[in-house]
Design a protein around this motif. Structure first.
Motif, short mmCIF file in Angstrom:
data_model
loop_
_atom_site.label_atom_id
_atom_site.label_comp_id
_atom_site.label_asym_id
_atom_site.label_seq_id
_atom_site.Cartn_x
_atom_site.Cartn_y
_atom_site.Cartn_z
N VAL A 7 38.46 39.99 49.21
CA VAL A 7 39.08 40.73 48.61
C VAL A 7 39.00 40.69 47.05
CG1 VAL A 7 40.58 42.83 49.33
CG2 VAL A 7 39.67 41.60 51.11
N ASN A 9 40.38 42.91 43.73
CA ASN A 9 41.02 43.80 43.34
C ASN A 9 41.64 43.47 41.89
OD1 ASN A 9 43.17 45.89 42.37
ND2 ASN A 9 44.52 45.68 43.87
N GLN A 18 41.67 38.11 47.68
CA GLN A 18 41.88 36.93 49.21
C GLN A 18 40.82 36.77 50.17
OE1 GLN A 18 45.36 38.26 51.41
NE2 GLN A 18 46.96 38.30 50.21
N SER A 30 44.03 32.86 48.64
CA SER A 30 44.03 34.38 47.93
C SER A 30 44.61 33.45 46.57
CB SER A 30 46.27 34.08 48.15
OG SER A 30 47.49 33.44 48.46
N GLU A 382 45.25 43.84 50.95
CA GLU A 382 44.60 43.29 51.14
C GLU A 382 43.79 42.95 52.73
OE1 GLU A 382 46.80 42.21 50.09
OE2 GLU A 382 46.28 42.11 47.42
#
Length: 393
Positions: A7, A9, A18, A30, A382
């Motif tokens: 994930v 962002n 993460q 992470s 997440e």
């Protein structure tokens, strides 16, 4: 090995990431890349109990993500052996076009770019992460999950501003909301913990950015953020609700430009403008030292919370669950207590002992037998993004 989702962002000068096992609901690793483009960057990578930090320059998002991928291979877990089946990307603004996750294609990228004027601080940065991710990880599907998607179910009465209809339609002016992934996750978790589906819920996502939502039977019926994340609750540096004529007043009488007012409302207001601090821990310290301005600032903050709780209970015709989440909601027992003070007539009350301290697990903080169940539910955006990505592929 279980299937995993990476994930990403991507912010304007940072990347959060993460590696998530959606089935187990755990993060295998992470990290955070900060100060991208500055002279000295910072990368923090956590894998299990091991934390690795680097302080080298990070030239751009591509360089940052390349360094992250190298850290995975160097200190683990190796992505080549992690069973990655998708990369999930957070995107703030999906407009009316996206009511759920979407597989990244050139057309989807073009649509996100077209929607950038609705989220000029966020969508361009999100797009950078998508483009770099597709370049560096071309062999797995990429999925976008939108902050606004959960609020596609808002009824017209909640989503529509009382603005000239032709102007609103031409320039896509309506309530879109934000933090939708968190509101969806927390409301679903509350229903799971309580073993009930048909609930009338209010979720208070309280971080530096803050938003409220009203959720009935798992579907959002109202939310505090609007065309942009500026509307609604008092936030760390944002005004929240304010008379729009303040813009005209400042332009005409203070000679401020639109950009200067934008900066004032988004970066120099909220708790920061009221107290000089946008960190509530510092606000509490100032209050303890007798700072009356800080006391007024916190009063404004919690007064706005009570207004939204009351109005959303009215919108839904009742209230079953009130949940606090995000950095402030999960950790600040003073804010939680003051936010519900005086709402006993709605059946909202908390037990001081249950409310005390930080909460790392879903916790009921209302007394036994209370009409409204008040909870603290740690959010996990997440994990929500990873699970939505898995559901799509």
């Amino acid at each position: 090995m279980s299937a995993t989702v990476l994930v990403i962002n991507s912010g304007s000068s940072s990347i959060k990431y993460q590696l998530v096992d959606p089935d187990a609901g755990t993060a295998l690793a992470s990290g955070l890349v900060e100060r991208i483009g500055e002279d000295a960057g910072h990368i923090e990578h956590k894998a299990g109990s091991t934390k690795t930090e680097r302080h080298d320059r990070v030239a751009d998002h591509g360089d940052g993500l390349r360094q992250v991928l190298a850290l995975f291979e160097e200190v683990g877990p190796a992505l080549s052996e992690a069973g990655i089946v998708a990369v999930g990307h957070r995107v703030v603004q999906g407009g009316k076009e996206f009511a759920g996750p979407a597989l990244v294609t050139d057309d989807v990228v073009a649509t996100i770019e077209r929607l950038a004027p609705l989220a000029p601080l966020h969508n361009p940065a999100n797009l950078t992460g998508i483009r770099v991710g597709r370049e560096l990880l071309p062999d797995v599907p990429h999925v976008v999950v939108f902050d606004t998607a959960f609020f596609q179910t808002l009824p017209d009465a909640a989503a529509t501003y009382a603005l000239d209809r032709e102007v609103a339609e031409k320039y896509s002016v309506r309530r879109y909301g934000a933090h939708g992934t968190s509101h969806q996750y927390v409301s679903a978790k509350a229903a799971e913990v309580l073993g009930r589906d048909s609930l009338k819920q209010i979720v208070l996502h309280l971080g530096n950015g803050a938003s409220a939502s009203a959720v009935v039977g798992g579907k959002a019926v109202d939310t505090s953020m609007g065309l942009t994340p500026l509307e609604g609750l008092v936030m760390g540096t944002r005004t929240g609700d304010i008379d729009p004529a303040v813009v005209f007043h400042l332009k005409r009488n203070a000679g401020m430009s639109v950009d200067e007012i934008d900066d004032l409302f988004n970066k120099r207001s909220g708790l920061k403008g009221l107290t000089g601090e946008n960190d509530l821990r510092e606000v509490h310290r100032l209050i303890a030292e007798g700072d009356t301005g800080a006391r007024v600032g916190l009063d404004v903050y919690t007064y706005r919370l009570r207004k939204y709780i009351g109005s959303y209970a009215a919108v839904m015709g009742g209230l079953d669950v009130l949940s606090f989440t995000a950095g402030v909601g999960e950790n600040d027992d003073i804010v939680r207590a003051e936010a519900v003070a005086g709402l006993e007539f709605l059946g909202v009350e908390i037990d001081p002992e249950r409310n005390a301290g930080r909460k790392k697990e879903p916790t009921v903080i209302s007394p036994d037998g209370a009409k409204v169940t008040v909870m603290v539910i740690p959010t996990n955006e997440e994990l929500a993004i990873a699970r939505q990505a898995m559901s799509l592929i």
